[in-house]
Write a protein that holds these residues in place. Sequence first.
Motif, PDB file in Angstrom:
ATOM      1  N   GLY A  10     -60.889   0.716  30.818  1.00 37.96           N
ATOM      2  CA  GLY A  10     -60.342   1.885  30.861  1.00 37.96           C
ATOM      3  C   GLY A  10     -58.749   1.928  31.279  1.00 37.96           C
ATOM      4  N   ARG A  11     -58.387   0.893  31.302  1.00 35.10           N
ATOM      5  CA  ARG A  11     -56.715   0.584  31.591  1.00 35.10           C
ATOM      6  C   ARG A  11     -56.105  -0.473  30.625  1.00 35.10           C
ATOM      7  N   VAL A  12     -57.037  -0.933  29.972  1.00 36.58           N
ATOM      8  CA  VAL A  12     -56.659  -1.973  29.068  1.00 36.58           C
ATOM      9  C   VAL A  12     -57.134  -1.816  27.688  1.00 36.58           C
ATOM     10  N   THR A  13     -56.384  -2.157  26.366  1.00 39.60           N
ATOM     11  CA  THR A  13     -57.070  -2.123  25.338  1.00 39.60           C
ATOM     12  C   THR A  13     -56.729  -3.347  24.444  1.00 39.60           C
ATOM     13  N   ILE A  14     -57.726  -3.908  23.713  1.00 36.25           N
ATOM     14  CA  ILE A  14     -57.244  -4.842  22.995  1.00 36.25           C
ATOM     15  C   ILE A  14     -57.532  -4.552  21.479  1.00 36.25           C
ATOM     16  N   SER A  15     -56.623  -5.124  20.576  1.00 41.96           N
ATOM     17  CA  SER A  15     -56.729  -5.084  18.958  1.00 41.96           C
ATOM     18  C   SER A  15     -56.249  -6.104  18.441  1.00 41.96           C
ATOM     19  N   ARG A  16     -56.481  -6.013  17.175  1.00 41.13           N
ATOM     20  CA  ARG A  16     -56.420  -7.226  16.529  1.00 41.13           C
ATOM     21  C   ARG A  16     -55.911  -6.817  14.951  1.00 41.13           C
ATOM     22  N   ASP A  17     -54.998  -7.457  14.635  1.00 41.17           N
ATOM     23  CA  ASP A  17     -54.420  -7.432  13.159  1.00 41.17           C
ATOM     24  C   ASP A  17     -54.570  -8.776  12.412  1.00 41.17           C
ATOM     25  N   ASN A  18     -55.516  -8.667  11.431  1.00 37.79           N
ATOM     26  CA  ASN A  18     -55.923  -9.640  10.708  1.00 37.79           C
ATOM     27  C   ASN A  18     -55.147  -9.554   9.054  1.00 37.79           C
ATOM     28  N   ALA A  19     -54.458  -8.365   8.863  1.00 39.25           N
ATOM     29  CA  ALA A  19     -54.054  -8.037   7.488  1.00 39.25           C
ATOM     30  C   ALA A  19     -52.917  -9.224   7.091  1.00 39.25           C
ATOM     31  N   ASN A  20     -52.921  -9.843   6.057  1.00 36.29           N
ATOM     32  CA  ASN A  20     -52.038 -10.493   5.451  1.00 36.29           C
ATOM     33  C   ASN A  20     -51.856 -11.900   6.301  1.00 36.29           C
ATOM     34  N   ALA A  21     -52.923 -12.302   6.836  1.00 37.56           N
ATOM     35  CA  ALA A  21     -52.900 -13.571   7.679  1.00 37.56           C
ATOM     36  C   ALA A  21     -52.125 -13.306   8.791  1.00 37.56           C
ATOM     37  N   LYS A  22     -51.820 -12.201   9.607  1.00 42.50           N
ATOM     38  CA  LYS A  22     -51.009 -12.252  10.577  1.00 42.50           C
ATOM     39  C   LYS A  22     -51.866 -12.771  12.081  1.00 42.50           C
ATOM     40  N   ASN A  23     -53.170 -12.583  11.872  1.00 45.34           N
ATOM     41  CA  ASN A  23     -53.891 -13.446  12.823  1.00 45.34           C
ATOM     42  C   ASN A  23     -53.377 -13.131  14.267  1.00 45.34           C
ATOM     43  N   THR A  24     -53.075 -11.929  14.636  1.00 49.43           N
ATOM     44  CA  THR A  24     -52.348 -11.423  15.904  1.00 49.43           C
ATOM     45  C   THR A  24     -53.319 -10.568  16.561  1.00 49.43           C
ATOM     46  N   VAL A  25     -53.492 -10.954  18.088  1.00 47.91           N
ATOM     47  CA  VAL A  25     -54.299 -10.044  18.834  1.00 47.91           C
ATOM     48  C   VAL A  25     -53.126  -9.348  19.884  1.00 47.91           C
ATOM     49  N   TYR A  26     -53.402  -8.216  20.460  1.00 46.39           N
ATOM     50  CA  TYR A  26     -52.672  -7.422  21.253  1.00 46.39           C
ATOM     51  C   TYR A  26     -53.307  -7.019  22.383  1.00 46.39           C
ATOM     52  N   LEU A  27     -52.537  -6.782  23.511  1.00 49.49           N
ATOM     53  CA  LEU A  27     -53.296  -6.475  24.728  1.00 49.49           C
ATOM     54  C   LEU A  27     -52.283  -5.256  25.322  1.00 49.49           C
ATOM     55  N   GLN A  28     -52.712  -4.015  25.222  1.00 51.27           N
ATOM     56  CA  GLN A  28     -52.064  -2.858  25.850  1.00 51.27           C
ATOM     57  C   GLN A  28     -52.442  -2.674  27.269  1.00 51.27           C
ATOM     58  N   MET A  29     -51.654  -2.912  28.295  1.00 51.16           N
ATOM     59  CA  MET A  29     -52.195  -2.889  29.523  1.00 51.16           C
ATOM     60  C   MET A  29     -51.445  -1.539  30.193  1.00 51.16           C
TER      61      MET A  29
END
Length: 121
Positions: free
Chosen positions: A65-84
């Motif tokens: 409820g406080r944290v959101t994880i997301s991921r960007d695989n487009a164009n081999a960005k291979n990045t994960v995000y954590l919004q807190m």
Amino acid sequence: QVQLVESGGGLVQAGGSLSLSCRASGRIFSINAMGWYRQAPGKQRELVARITSGGSSNYADSVKGRVTISRDNANAKNTVYLQMNSLKPEDTAVYYCFANLIGSQAMGEFWGQGTQVTVSS
């Protein structure tokens, strides 16, 4: 050589927000799961959030409820995000990014160097 490089983190007051990001680079064929663990002083490392290649995610009860994880695989960005959001002093810890992946020369779980998150009361 596979590397995970984190950014974000820092000092924030209780109730504030922070965003972390982590990019996996190198000769990577595929990434299954990515996510974040954290370790507070004197405590064991614990899972914060995890997201699969298909977008399925799970969270520690303490951050739901406080944290959101997301991921960007487009164009081999291979990045994960954590919004807190709504951060609490007990969220203070070193946050480590991980990726379970298959690379050209290795496979398995890889880790970032860690980034400090400090929440003041």
